[in-house]
Design a protein around this motif. Structure first.
Motif, PDB file in Angstrom:
ATOM      1  N   ARG A  61       3.274  17.577  95.459  1.00 13.03           N
ATOM      2  CA  ARG A  61       2.822  16.522  94.572  1.00 13.03           C
ATOM      3  C   ARG A  61       3.396  16.805  93.191  1.00 13.03           C
ATOM      4  O   ARG A  61       3.373  17.934  92.710  1.00 13.03           O
ATOM      5  CB  ARG A  61       1.287  16.530  94.520  1.00 13.03           C
ATOM      6  CG  ARG A  61       0.658  15.384  93.797  1.00 13.03           C
ATOM      7  CD  ARG A  61      -0.863  15.398  93.988  1.00 13.03           C
ATOM      8  NE  ARG A  61      -1.455  16.696  93.729  1.00 13.03           N
ATOM      9  CZ  ARG A  61      -1.943  17.079  92.540  1.00 13.03           C
ATOM     10  NH1 ARG A  61      -1.908  16.273  91.523  1.00 13.03           N
ATOM     11  NH2 ARG A  61      -2.474  18.274  92.382  1.00 13.03           N
ATOM     12  N   LEU A  62       3.938  15.773  92.560  1.00  8.76           N
ATOM     13  CA  LEU A  62       4.486  15.918  91.219  1.00  8.76           C
ATOM     14  C   LEU A  62       3.334  15.979  90.223  1.00  8.76           C
ATOM     15  O   LEU A  62       2.421  15.161  90.251  1.00  8.76           O
ATOM     16  CB  LEU A  62       5.383  14.729  90.876  1.00  8.76           C
ATOM     17  CG  LEU A  62       5.991  14.723  89.479  1.00  8.76           C
ATOM     18  CD1 LEU A  62       6.998  15.860  89.327  1.00  8.76           C
ATOM     19  CD2 LEU A  62       6.659  13.380  89.201  1.00  8.76           C
ATOM     20  N   THR A  63       3.367  16.999  89.379  1.00  2.00           N
ATOM     21  CA  THR A  63       2.400  17.107  88.294  1.00  2.00           C
ATOM     22  C   THR A  63       3.174  17.284  86.992  1.00  2.00           C
ATOM     23  O   THR A  63       4.285  17.819  86.998  1.00  2.00           O
ATOM     24  CB  THR A  63       1.439  18.291  88.471  1.00  2.00           C
ATOM     25  OG1 THR A  63       2.175  19.505  88.502  1.00  2.00           O
ATOM     26  CG2 THR A  63       0.616  18.160  89.757  1.00  2.00           C
ATOM     27  N   ILE A  64       2.595  16.840  85.913  1.00  2.00           N
ATOM     28  CA  ILE A  64       3.231  16.950  84.610  1.00  2.00           C
ATOM     29  C   ILE A  64       2.286  17.668  83.677  1.00  2.00           C
ATOM     30  O   ILE A  64       1.087  17.414  83.680  1.00  2.00           O
ATOM     31  CB  ILE A  64       3.579  15.554  84.052  1.00  2.00           C
ATOM     32  CG1 ILE A  64       4.575  14.862  84.985  1.00  2.00           C
ATOM     33  CG2 ILE A  64       4.138  15.650  82.640  1.00  2.00           C
ATOM     34  CD1 ILE A  64       4.874  13.435  84.615  1.00  2.00           C
ATOM     35  N   GLY A  65       2.822  18.568  82.887  1.00  2.00           N
ATOM     36  CA  GLY A  65       1.991  19.314  81.954  1.00  2.00           C
ATOM     37  C   GLY A  65       2.718  19.498  80.637  1.00  2.00           C
ATOM     38  O   GLY A  65       3.922  19.320  80.540  1.00  2.00           O
ATOM     39  N   LEU A  66       1.972  19.845  79.649  1.00  2.00           N
ATOM     40  CA  LEU A  66       2.531  20.149  78.338  1.00  2.00           C
ATOM     41  C   LEU A  66       2.301  21.619  78.051  1.00  2.00           C
ATOM     42  O   LEU A  66       1.236  22.155  78.322  1.00  2.00           O
ATOM     43  CB  LEU A  66       1.853  19.307  77.249  1.00  2.00           C
ATOM     44  CG  LEU A  66       2.024  17.789  77.387  1.00  2.00           C
ATOM     45  CD1 LEU A  66       1.177  17.077  76.338  1.00  2.00           C
ATOM     46  CD2 LEU A  66       3.473  17.393  77.260  1.00  2.00           C
ATOM     47  N   ALA A  67       3.316  22.265  77.495  1.00  2.00           N
ATOM     48  CA  ALA A  67       3.186  23.694  77.175  1.00  2.00           C
ATOM     49  C   ALA A  67       3.382  23.905  75.696  1.00  2.00           C
ATOM     50  O   ALA A  67       3.950  23.129  75.012  1.00  2.00           O
ATOM     51  CB  ALA A  67       4.227  24.500  77.959  1.00  2.00           C
TER      52      ALA A  67
END
Length: 139
Positions: free
Chosen positions: A133-139
């Protein structure tokens, strides 16, 4: 899967900071300030990963950070890297991906090329074809 690569920062004689990545001998840069050195670290990491992907060369997993600063490659390089790692972890070829996505081999190959800028929909389909599953996050 993780794409955060540790690096060292050393003060240079006179002025500035030298950055060297633990996992890529060819990835080093510098900056006049720590902030500039960190920014340049992301740039050089992204370029090294993009070139290794283009050349079909191995990309090592990140070392343990052991308190070192971390750099994440730019989003386009990170997406291509993560797609390649996920595909290879399952022992699938690009031809397997093309069949699963019902597309051509060159189209499947572009998913692992940082300059191709696939859409989120294309990345979601590719992830699903890998059982991910594609997930997007900010670092």
């Amino acid at each position: 899967m993780n794409a955060a690569y540790p690096y060292t920062v050393d003060s240079q004689e006179g002025d500035g900071y030298l950055v060297q990545f633990l996992d890529f001998a060819e990835a080093f840069t510098e900056g006049a300030t720590l902030e500039e050195a960190a920014f340049n670290a992301v740039e050089v990491l992204s370029l090294v990963i993009e070139q290794r992907l283009a050349d079909g060369r191995a990309i090592p997993p990140p070392s343990a950070d052991e308190g070192h600063p971390l750099a994440y490659p730019q989003a386009s390089a990170q997406a291509a890297l993560l797609m390649r790692q996920a595909r290879e972890a399952q022992g699938k070829t690009l031809a397997d991906m093309a069949r699963a996505l019902q597309t051509s081999w060159p189209s499947a190959q572009r998913l692992e090329h940082a300059g191709s800028n696939p859409t989120l929909k294309q990345l979601e389909r590719a992830a699903a074809a890998l059982g991910k599953r594609l997930t997007i996050g900010l670092a």
